[in-house]
Design an enzyme around this catalytic site. Structure first.
Site, PDB file in Angstrom:
ATOM      1  N   ASP A 126       0.858  -1.187   0.000  1.00 23.43           N
ATOM      2  CA  ASP A 126       0.000   0.000   0.000  1.00 23.43           C
ATOM      3  C   ASP A 126       0.898   1.242   0.000  1.00 23.43           C
ATOM      4  O   ASP A 126       2.120   1.136   0.056  1.00 23.43           O
ATOM      5  CB  ASP A 126      -0.949  -0.024   1.199  1.00 23.43           C
ATOM      6  N   ASP A 319      -8.060  -7.722   0.231  1.00 22.19           N
ATOM      7  CA  ASP A 319      -7.080  -7.895   1.319  1.00 22.19           C
ATOM      8  C   ASP A 319      -7.737  -7.469   2.609  1.00 22.19           C
ATOM      9  O   ASP A 319      -8.625  -6.615   2.611  1.00 22.19           O
ATOM     10  CB  ASP A 319      -5.831  -7.029   1.098  1.00 22.19           C
ATOM     11  N   CYS A 357     -11.826 -29.578   5.798  1.00 25.15           N
ATOM     12  CA  CYS A 357     -10.829 -28.512   5.591  1.00 25.15           C
ATOM     13  C   CYS A 357      -9.435 -29.145   5.557  1.00 25.15           C
ATOM     14  O   CYS A 357      -9.104 -29.965   6.406  1.00 25.15           O
ATOM     15  CB  CYS A 357     -10.932 -27.484   6.716  1.00 25.15           C
ATOM     16  N   CYS A 359      -6.558 -27.789   6.218  1.00 26.05           N
ATOM     17  CA  CYS A 359      -5.532 -27.053   6.967  1.00 26.05           C
ATOM     18  C   CYS A 359      -4.834 -27.967   7.973  1.00 26.05           C
ATOM     19  O   CYS A 359      -5.269 -29.082   8.226  1.00 26.05           O
ATOM     20  CB  CYS A 359      -6.150 -25.845   7.686  1.00 26.05           C
ATOM     21  N   CYS A 362      -7.312 -29.100  10.865  1.00 27.12           N
ATOM     22  CA  CYS A 362      -8.500 -29.927  10.590  1.00 27.12           C
ATOM     23  C   CYS A 362      -8.174 -31.283   9.963  1.00 27.12           C
ATOM     24  O   CYS A 362      -8.913 -32.243  10.159  1.00 27.12           O
ATOM     25  CB  CYS A 362      -9.453 -29.169   9.673  1.00 27.12           C
ATOM     26  N   HIS A 398      -5.501 -22.034   9.631  1.00 29.02           N
ATOM     27  CA  HIS A 398      -6.848 -22.474   9.244  1.00 29.02           C
ATOM     28  C   HIS A 398      -7.596 -21.361   8.509  1.00 29.02           C
ATOM     29  O   HIS A 398      -8.171 -21.588   7.439  1.00 29.02           O
ATOM     30  CB  HIS A 398      -7.659 -22.909  10.463  1.00 29.02           C
TER      31      HIS A 398
END
Lengths: 472, 410
Positions: A126, A319, A357, A359, A362, A398
């Site tokens: 930015d 974002d 999931c 991740c 999980c 996650h």
């Protein structure tokens, strides 16, 4: 055309950007500048699936860009960011924070931010303007730039459009944001909004000039910056005024005149506390007017529901720190809404945060196992204990997987020409029709109507409560 | 036992290694496995030591019910799977935080009660058998420390005598429980019996008591890899460095070569840890990597027989490092050193970024484990003492070649 660059270890140049992209997809995109080409892979209504060929590899959209404020995603390694299941292609750095610490010149001498943090994907920075306004009470905006007091020693400093671009050149990001005149979206001062809009356009001209003039190519450490290697994105301002001939239209029209120098556009001035009814209308207005072949980035927005709706309106990039910040406090995303893992009801919950999931929390810890690596109960326990037991990293991982899998599944739905069905499925999980307390918010219904996406019968209720939140 | 304790046992922070994400823990484990497999195991025909951690049962108590349910619901489940840890991780169960609080008679009603301190600083008393059940049957700890009372030079003789008496009582009860059907001894786990003497004589008496009680419990020998009991040298952390090393040496001599000797070293320095292994400890438990990480300090040395040849640590907050492109420690093969520079680490730590602590802990743990495994794997006592003298010159008086012939079983 995108350029190949050597990896952060200074080794052989990695095959990146357009070259690899063309091989994979068998087609060249439209050039939006020396460092970006864009291919529209598919559209479904107003939703778009693009491939952006950037200097550090292709980025497929819709895309969520995790925020690495100070040169790191908090608690997640760059390797984890790059590899499945996160498979991140672009992340965000904050110019203001990086310029303060370790300093843009230090980053340049270390070979740029990519090498510094050992990240060979793309980076968007930015301008630093947002932090000037949000963090510093003593910031004063003049025509020259943003005048502010240094947080470290109290001395007065001036951030001008030229200085912002120069700093981002030193950082070496792939996408450079213009310095805009940011004001809070809920400000009640029409004249100030008009001034900010006009000033943003004048500052865009100064940013374009600074970008064209700046940059360097240091062959010794492989550091390259400037217009051949970085893309300057403009930021559409104009407050919440979406009236015909109003501030948003005025800003969009002025930017259209400068389109040849602008590889991509951001929609700024939102996510500041405005109502969702105002929010979606600004997004809708901007997306209708922005050029079709260039990426559209909605700044500061990262709530799953917002992402799904705004992509229906034609946004490509997002974002937000929301997902990573709330993770550290124990809030985890699931298809049926977010859950607060510290809540006592999870103390003996043996299930994963989200079934299926992939991740690190999980999925089963080892092959053949059925139980998740971390149950909700174990995460509940860890979150309640000392903060140094690594649990913040686990929940952050996650949430990042959730957000990036979400945008990838959105893309697949667009490619398959079934985005409306995807939206309905998503809403049905977030607002189950059988739950009398969960209603699809009115703003969502209106926004989807503008996107010409019809809600299924069971999701369309007579009573629509704007304040309704996804079920926990 | 399926797993073999590492030379270096690190403290867990409420069930998980401090700071480490799931990925970095796996990297550390992978590195340890790789080091072990290439470190002479073929010649000794021994299984490689596992990445080893010590879990304070007190800090796990708030999750006790969930842990029990988890353990009951899944076959072969234990605290490892509850906390996302690898099944091959070596776990030592202990009561460490409870020792920080002075004995509270209003809570510990009888000699059978042990007092644990939860991470919320709440004192919880439970019968000794319940503690053992948690450690052995719920956590499935490889080693379970029998509780003991803290005692050190600042304590009164009366307190020290009570600690000795209570150690004897708890040892007797623990051995009785341990030998019952389905309990620890039948599951291939080891019970560590505490030796808590205030001085050398008391230590000797305590060790004699332990041997006698073990014999009465039907355990013919404390030694051997298959033995269900070993010895924990408790309270070492209250002693000065030279006395610590001397005590370990005496204990090794008295206990014989095959007894598992576990030395609780707390915040001992790196030279002390090297010396402890050199004089006969099988494993040292330490929080050094955690403490160093909290101080933004990295271990940085090369493992040379003639000593480190310079400072052992580097302060990563030093602003002179901000543009240093070298790894944290030259030649270190750890995951962090292979990928990140001192300059980046300096930035992360000065910006108080979580990733800085994660990478630094990984590095410190990795370096310390490698060094201590190296010491333990040296072929003879003579080699170990020579190595320790080079690394711990301040402890040379307690590291002289002496009458201690027995070798610890590696």
């Amino acid at each position: 055309m995108a350029q190949s660059r050597s990896g952060p270890d200074g080794g052989a140049p990695a095959r990146h950007g357009a070259e690899e992209e063309e091989e994979e997809h068998g087609g060249r995109g439209v050039s939006c500048g020396p460092a970006l080409s864009v291919r529209v892979d598919e559209t479904c209504g107003r939703a778009r699936a693009l491939t952006l060929a950037l200097p550090h590899g292709p980025v497929i959209t819709p895309v969520f860009q995790p925020v690495g404020t100070k040169g790191t995603i908090k608690g997640v390694t760059t390797q984890e960011m790059k590899e499945a299941p996160i498979s991140c292609q672009i992340l965000l750095g904050n110019t203001y924070h990086l310029a303060n610490q370790p300093g843009a010149e230090v980053i340049r001498r270390m070979g740029g931010l990519h090498k510094f943090m050992n990240w060979d994907g793309n980076i968007l920075t930015d301008s630093g303007g947002f932090q000037m306004v949000s963090l510093l009470r003593l910031a004063q905006i003049t025509e020259e730039g943003v005048n502010f007091q240094s947080p470290s020693d109290g001395t007065e400093l001036m951030l001008t459009p030229e200085e912002s671009i120069r700093t981002q050149h030193r950082i070496g990001s792939d996408i450079v944001m213009m310095l805009d005149d940011v004001i809070h979206s809920c400000t009640v001062d029409d004249a100030r909004f008009a001034e900010a809009t006009d000033r943003t356009i004048r500052w865009l001209d100064r940013c374009i000039e600074a970008h064209k003039r700046g940059g360097e190519e240091d062959e010794r450490n492989g550091f390259k910056s400037g217009p051949k290697h970085q893309n300057l994105f403009a930021i559409v301002q104009g407050g919440l005024d979406v009236s015909p001939g109003g501030l948003r239209e005025r800003c969009l029209a002025e930017m259209a005149k400068r389109d040849a120098d602008i590889p991509g556009y951001a929609i700024g001035g939102l996510a500041g506390g405005e109502s969702k009814h105002q929010f979606w209308r600004v997004v809708d207005k901007c997306c209708r007017h922005l050029p079709a072949h260039k990426p559209r980035y909605l700044m500061g927005v990262g709530h799953p529901l917002d992402i799904v709706v705004c992509s229906a309106l034609g946004v490509d990039m997002y974002d937000s720190v929301f997902g990573t910040r709330t993770a550290r406090f124990g809030t985890a995303f699931t298809p049926s809404g977010s859950i607060k893992l510290k809540h006592a009801k999870f103390a003996k919950d043996a299930g994963p945060i989200a079934v299926g999931c992939p991740c690190s929390a999980c999925r089963p810890a080892r092959a053949g196992a059925t139980q998740p690596a971390f149950s909700r109960a174990s995460l509940h326990f860890l979150l309640k204990q000392a903060s140094d037991n690594g649990v913040a990293s686990i929940v952050t991982h996650h949430n990042l997987v959730y957000l990036l899998e979400l945008v990838r599944s959105m893309r697949q739905a667009i490619l398959d020409d079934r985005y409306p069905a995807f939206v309905n499925d998503f809403l049905r999980k977030q607002f189950p029709p059988e739950d009398s307390n969960a209603h699809v918010p009115l703003w969502v219904c209106e926004a989807l109507e503008a996107a010409e996406i019809a809600l299924d019968q069971d999701l369309s209720r007579e009573v629509r409560d704007e304040g309704a939140q996804p079920a926990e | 036992m399926a797993r073999k304790v590492g030379a270096c046992v690190l403290s867990l922070s409420s069930g998980r290694p401090p700071f480490l994400s799931q990925q970095l823990l796996q990297e550390l484990e992978e590195e340890k496995r790789h080091d072990s497999s290439g470190d002479g195991d073929a010649s000794t025909n021994a299984s490689p030591a596992a990445l080893s951690f010590a879990a304070d049962v007190g800090t796990l108590l708030p999750g006790k019910e969930a842990l029990k349910e988890h353990s009951a619901a899944h076959v072969e489940s234990d605290m490892r799977s509850f906390f996302g840890l690898s099944a091959s991780l070596f776990v030592v169960a202990q009561i460490r935080s409870g020792l920080l609080a002075p004995p509270d008679t209003s809570v510990a009603k009888g000699a059978g009660d042990v007092v644990l301190l939860s991470s919320a600083m709440e004192r919880i008393a439970m019968p000794l058998e319940e503690y053992l059940d948690l450690a052995s049957n719920v956590m499935h700890a490889d080693l379970t420390e029998c509780p003991y009372e803290a005692v050190g030079p600042g304590y009164s003789r009366k307190h020290a005598d009570r600690a000795l008496k209570r150690a004897r009582q708890w040892t007797e009860k623990a051995l009785s429980w341990w030998n019952q059907e389905d309990n620890g001894a039948r599951s291939g786990q080891q019970l560590l019996l505490p030796v808590v003497g205030l001085d050398e004589n008391a230590q000797q008496r305590c060790l004699e008591d332990v041997r006698k009680l073990a014999k009465e419990a039907g355990i013919a020998s404390l030694g051997g890899a298959e033995s269900s009991v070993g010895i924990s040298l408790a309270n070492l952390r209250y002693l000065d460095a030279d006395t610590q090393i001397t005590r370990i040496r005496k204990a090794r001599a008295q206990a014989g070569p095959d007894v598992m000797l576990y030395a609780v070293m707390g915040t001992a320095s790196l030279p002390q840890l090297v010396a402890a292994l050199a004089v006969g400890a099988n494993a040292v438990e330490t929080s050094l990597p955690y403490m160093l990480t909290k101080l933004n300090t990295a271990l940085s040395f090369a493992v040379e027989a003639e000593g480190p040849g310079g400072p052992l640590t580097v302060n990563l907050l030093d602003t002179r490092l901000c543009e240093d492109k070298a790894p944290i420690s030259a030649g270190c093969p750890c995951w962090a050193c292979e990928r990140h520079t001192r300059g980046y680490m300096q930035h992360l730590l000065s910006a108080k970024e979580l990733l800085g602590q994660m990478l630094l802990y990984l590095h410190n743990a990795s370096m310390l484990i490698r060094l201590l495994e190296h010491v333990r794997a040296l072929p003879s006592e003579e080699d170990r003492l020579a190595f320790a003298r080079a690394w711990a010159p301040g402890l040379s008086s307690s590291l002289q070649q002496s009458e201690t012939p027995p070798q610890p079983q590696v």
